[in-house]
Write a protein that holds these residues in place. Structure first.
Motif, PDB file in Angstrom:
ATOM      1  N   SER A 156       9.592 -42.769  98.390  1.00 29.70           N
ATOM      2  CA  SER A 156       8.339 -42.616  97.650  1.00 29.70           C
ATOM      3  C   SER A 156       7.217 -42.163  98.580  1.00 29.70           C
TER       4      SER A 156
ATOM      5  N   ARG B 213       4.317 -40.020  87.849  1.00 28.10           N
ATOM      6  CA  ARG B 213       4.383 -40.803  89.078  1.00 28.10           C
ATOM      7  C   ARG B 213       4.582 -42.288  88.771  1.00 28.10           C
ATOM      8  N   SER B 214       5.181 -42.964  89.721  1.00 33.43           N
ATOM      9  CA  SER B 214       5.318 -44.414  89.627  1.00 33.43           C
ATOM     10  C   SER B 214       4.378 -45.031  90.660  1.00 33.43           C
TER      11      SER B 214
ATOM     12  N   SER C 269       3.003 -40.303  98.500  1.00 26.31           N
ATOM     13  CA  SER C 269       1.884 -39.827  97.696  1.00 26.31           C
ATOM     14  C   SER C 269       2.077 -38.317  97.496  1.00 26.31           C
ATOM     15  N   MET C 270       1.467 -37.780  96.450  1.00 22.68           N
ATOM     16  CA  MET C 270       1.604 -36.354  96.195  1.00 22.68           C
ATOM     17  C   MET C 270       1.092 -35.537  97.379  1.00 22.68           C
TER      18      MET C 270
ATOM     19  N   ASP D 254      12.366 -37.274  91.917  1.00 21.52           N
ATOM     20  CA  ASP D 254      11.498 -37.044  90.758  1.00 21.52           C
ATOM     21  C   ASP D 254      11.224 -35.551  90.584  1.00 21.52           C
TER      22      ASP D 254
ATOM     23  N   GLU E 117       1.540 -31.657  90.372  1.00 20.93           N
ATOM     24  CA  GLU E 117       0.579 -32.536  89.708  1.00 20.93           C
ATOM     25  C   GLU E 117       1.014 -33.022  88.318  1.00 20.93           C
TER      26      GLU E 117
ATOM     27  N   GLY F  45       1.489 -44.104  91.323  1.00 22.22           N
ATOM     28  CA  GLY F  45       0.789 -43.035  92.035  1.00 22.22           C
ATOM     29  C   GLY F  45       1.636 -42.312  93.064  1.00 22.22           C
ATOM     30  N   LYS F  46       2.931 -42.614  93.122  1.00 21.07           N
ATOM     31  CA  LYS F  46       3.788 -41.995  94.135  1.00 21.07           C
ATOM     32  C   LYS F  46       4.956 -41.256  93.489  1.00 21.07           C
ATOM     33  N   LEU F  47       5.506 -40.327  94.263  1.00 17.16           N
ATOM     34  CA  LEU F  47       6.642 -39.512  93.816  1.00 17.16           C
ATOM     35  C   LEU F  47       7.795 -39.646  94.795  1.00 17.16           C
ATOM     36  N   THR F  48       8.995 -39.448  94.274  1.00 20.45           N
ATOM     37  CA  THR F  48      10.152 -39.262  95.154  1.00 20.45           C
ATOM     38  C   THR F  48      10.578 -37.802  95.031  1.00 20.45           C
TER      39      THR F  48
END
Length: 205
Positions: free
Chosen positions: A164, A62-63, A166-167, A71, A58, A65-68
């Motif tokens: 990418s 995020r970019s 979403s969490m 990241d 958390e 609202g998304k993560l790679t």
């Protein structure tokens, strides 16, 4: 007059059959209840594991609202360096011998972090974590992040690491790729490995 066991009379047999049938139905119901309970327990555990993984993710920027996965790797490395620099400075202030390889391990049953038994300053290091719970908490989170990044690096291609998500979807992937026992098991880090500072290792306790 001859006697006959009631159980063997026609009505007795019918009664016994009804009892047996009732017992069979009760046994079947108990089995269904147990299976339902086991299924509910598994769902609860999965939910707990997924929630824990989301709590580890958390704080990662995020970019849109998304993560790679990359990241997550970058975040873990940044945290490790920050923690390592603080710990190294604190150990120097305490006069701890940092020329000897120092491994630190987390015992999940007690939450204690301890130095390897053959380190000359083990007692000082062990006490340090008792006196600095914030550093102990950071250490524990870094160990668990290392488990996430380790599984991602082993299973995903460089292109997939840049995907990418979403969490929540990323947490689902980690939850399906890691056993709960592995995530919540102990672990550790080693200081001074080939001059690289701290390296996350799965040092099971």
């Amino acid at each position: 007059m001859s006697t006959q066991a009631i159980d063997s009379a026609v009505y007795g047999y019918s009664w016994q059959q009804a009892v047996n049938s009732g017992q069979t139905a009760e046994t079947a119901q108990q089995t269904r209840t147990q299976q339902s309970g086991a299924s509910s327990g598994q769902t609860s555990l999965k939910s707990q594991v997924r929630g824990h993984i989301e709590s580890l993710l958390e704080d990662i920027p995020r970019s849109y609202g998304k993560l790679t996965f990359q990241d997550v790797l970058n975040y873990k490395e940044s945290r490790e360096k920050e923690w390592s620099d603080s710990f190294k400075a604190d150990m120097a202030a305490l006069g701890v011998n940092t020329t000897t390889s120092l491994s630190l391990s987390l015992d999940p049953s007690t939450g204690l972090i301890e130095a390897n038994g053959n380190h000359p300053d083990k007692a000082v290091v062990d006490q340090y974590f008792l006196d600095n719970p914030d550093m102990a908490e950071m250490f524990e989170k870094d160990v668990q992040l290392s488990k996430l990044t380790g599984i991602a690096e082993r299973k995903l291609s460089p292109m997939e690491l840049r995907q990418s998500l979403s969490m929540q979807n990323m947490a689902v992937w980690f939850e399906s790729s890691l056993s709960s026992s592995s995530l919540f098991a102990g672990g550790g880090m080693v200081f001074g490995q080939a001059g690289t500072g701290y390296a996350g290792l799965d040092l099971r306790v």
